[in-house]
Scaffold this active site. Structure first.
Site, short mmCIF file in Angstrom:
data_model
loop_
_atom_site.label_atom_id
_atom_site.label_comp_id
_atom_site.label_asym_id
_atom_site.label_seq_id
_atom_site.Cartn_x
_atom_site.Cartn_y
_atom_site.Cartn_z
N ALA A 1 0.81 -1.22 0.00
CA ALA A 1 0.00 0.00 0.00
C ALA A 1 0.84 1.28 0.00
CB ALA A 1 -0.94 -0.02 1.21
N PHE B 1 -2.77 1.01 5.24
CA PHE B 1 -3.46 0.51 6.44
C PHE B 1 -2.69 0.85 7.71
CE2 PHE B 1 -6.14 -3.20 4.56
CZ PHE B 1 -7.02 -2.27 4.06
N ARG B 2 -1.37 0.53 7.69
CA ARG B 2 -0.60 0.59 8.95
C ARG B 2 0.39 1.73 9.01
NH1 ARG B 2 -1.35 -4.32 7.08
NH2 ARG B 2 -2.62 -5.76 8.30
N ILE C 1 -4.69 -3.40 -4.60
CA ILE C 1 -5.86 -3.77 -5.38
C ILE C 1 -6.31 -2.59 -6.25
CG2 ILE C 1 -6.67 -5.49 -3.71
CD1 ILE C 1 -8.57 -3.35 -2.57
N HIS D 1 -3.74 -9.84 -4.34
CA HIS D 1 -5.04 -9.66 -3.70
C HIS D 1 -6.12 -9.19 -4.66
CE1 HIS D 1 -2.61 -9.26 0.28
NE2 HIS D 1 -2.82 -10.51 -0.06
N CYS E 1 -26.56 -9.02 -9.28
CA CYS E 1 -26.41 -9.42 -10.67
C CYS E 1 -27.68 -9.11 -11.47
CB CYS E 1 -26.10 -10.91 -10.72
SG CYS E 1 -25.95 -11.56 -12.39
N THR F 1 5.56 -1.76 2.20
CA THR F 1 4.73 -2.80 2.81
C THR F 1 5.21 -3.12 4.21
OG1 THR F 1 4.04 -5.13 2.68
CG2 THR F 1 6.11 -4.57 1.57
N SER F 2 4.26 -3.35 5.12
CA SER F 2 4.62 -3.71 6.49
C SER F 2 4.97 -5.19 6.59
CB SER F 2 3.44 -3.40 7.41
OG SER F 2 2.33 -4.19 7.04
#
Ligand code: NAD
Ligand code: ZN
Length: 247
Positions: free
Chosen positions: A20, A31-32, A102, A118, A147, A188-189
């Site tokens: 991220a 996130f972190r 993502i 992911h 749908c 990245t963590s």
């Protein structure tokens, strides 16, 4: 930076493994990190709970509310780090790009050798008949998307906590990592499994970590740059490696 440039110039097979932090400069919170979503509370629930498989099944309405507000950034554009990685691929230097993101920004920047562990917000499927839906379609719906053919819930093709990552991407990522001479781990963590365990396949010479905070890979790295990924990547000079092109 000088050492990193030398490592890059020597490398014949370079693989990038990112998270991220690569997209924070594009305006997508991680996130972190220091401004990450984990620093906020949503009525006592953490993002990890709200993005879990069980929450999706139990409270699809709340899941989609959170997902639409925090995970969709259709206007975000690739930053200098994404653009440099696309340049490295065109030059035949970068032979594989593994991401936990993502947001689809590596593809938007022009990279082709991308393994999205992911999944991607750009892909959505009906959970019953498997009809695919675009992000544009999903954004035009409200509440829980259904749908048009069979009425079942349409699920984003993103890996939720408790779900297995994309099998094809995971296998490809491990293969690329096991065959490269240089691996850059950035933004990245390394706290999300099994994605982080891909690094165990690395058998090459140079492991470079570029991250603002400490990571579990620092101890094994030949070089750790505790800085901004966009600044570091932007400063790199790309030299051609015709033999690696189009791999
Ligand atoms: P993380 O949030 O756990 O860790 C991000 C790391 O990047 C932190 O250590 C932070 O200090 C560092 N960082 C942030 N901005 C940076 C910068 N500009 N330069 C250098 N370092 C920087 O992220 P993760 O490890 O990828 O795990 C989060 C999970 O959540 C992933 O599985 C991912 O799928 C998902 N996620 C994706 C996005 C996205 O697609 N852009 C955004 C948030 C979360
Ligand atoms: Zn259907």
């Amino acid at each position: 930076m000088k050492t990193l440039q030398e490592i890059m110039d020597r490398s014949k097979r370079l693989v990038f493994f990112g998270g991220a932090g690569v997209s924070t400069a594009s305006g997508i919170p991680d996130f972190r990190g220091e401004n990450g979503l984990y620093r906020q509370k949503y009525g006592g629930l953490t993002p990890e709970m709200m993005l879990s498989q069980s929450f999706f099944y139990l409270h699809p309405d709340l899941f989609f509310e959170f997902y639409r507000e925090h995970m969709l950034h259709p206007d975000a554009q690739p930053n200098a780090a994404h653009r440099k990685l696309a340049e490295l691929e065109r030059a035949g230097k970068l032979t594989g790009l593994v991401t936990q993101n993502i947001d689809g920004l590596h593809r938007k920047a022009g990279n082709r050798l991308v393994y999205e562990l992911h999944g991607s917000v750009y892909e959505n499927y009906c959970m019953d008949c498997r009809r695919p839906y675009s992000l544009e379609w999903l954004m035009k719906t409200s509440g829980v998307p259904r749908c048009e053919d069979c009425g079942a819930v349409v699920k984003p093709y993103v890996t939720l906590y408790g779900e297995a990552p994309d099998h094809y991407a995971m296998t490809g990522a491990c293969r690329e990592i096991s065959g490269c001479d240089t691996l850059i781990v950035a933004g990245t963590s390394l706290e999300v499994e099994p994605a982080a365990s891909c690094l165990e396949y690395f058998r090459g010479k140079e492991l470079v970590v570029i991250n603002r905070e400490e990571t579990p890979a620092d101890a094994r790295a030949t070089l750790v740059l505790r800085g901004d990924i966009e600044e570091v990547m932007d400063a790199l000079i790309v030299r051609e490696n015709p033999a690696g092109r189009g791999r």
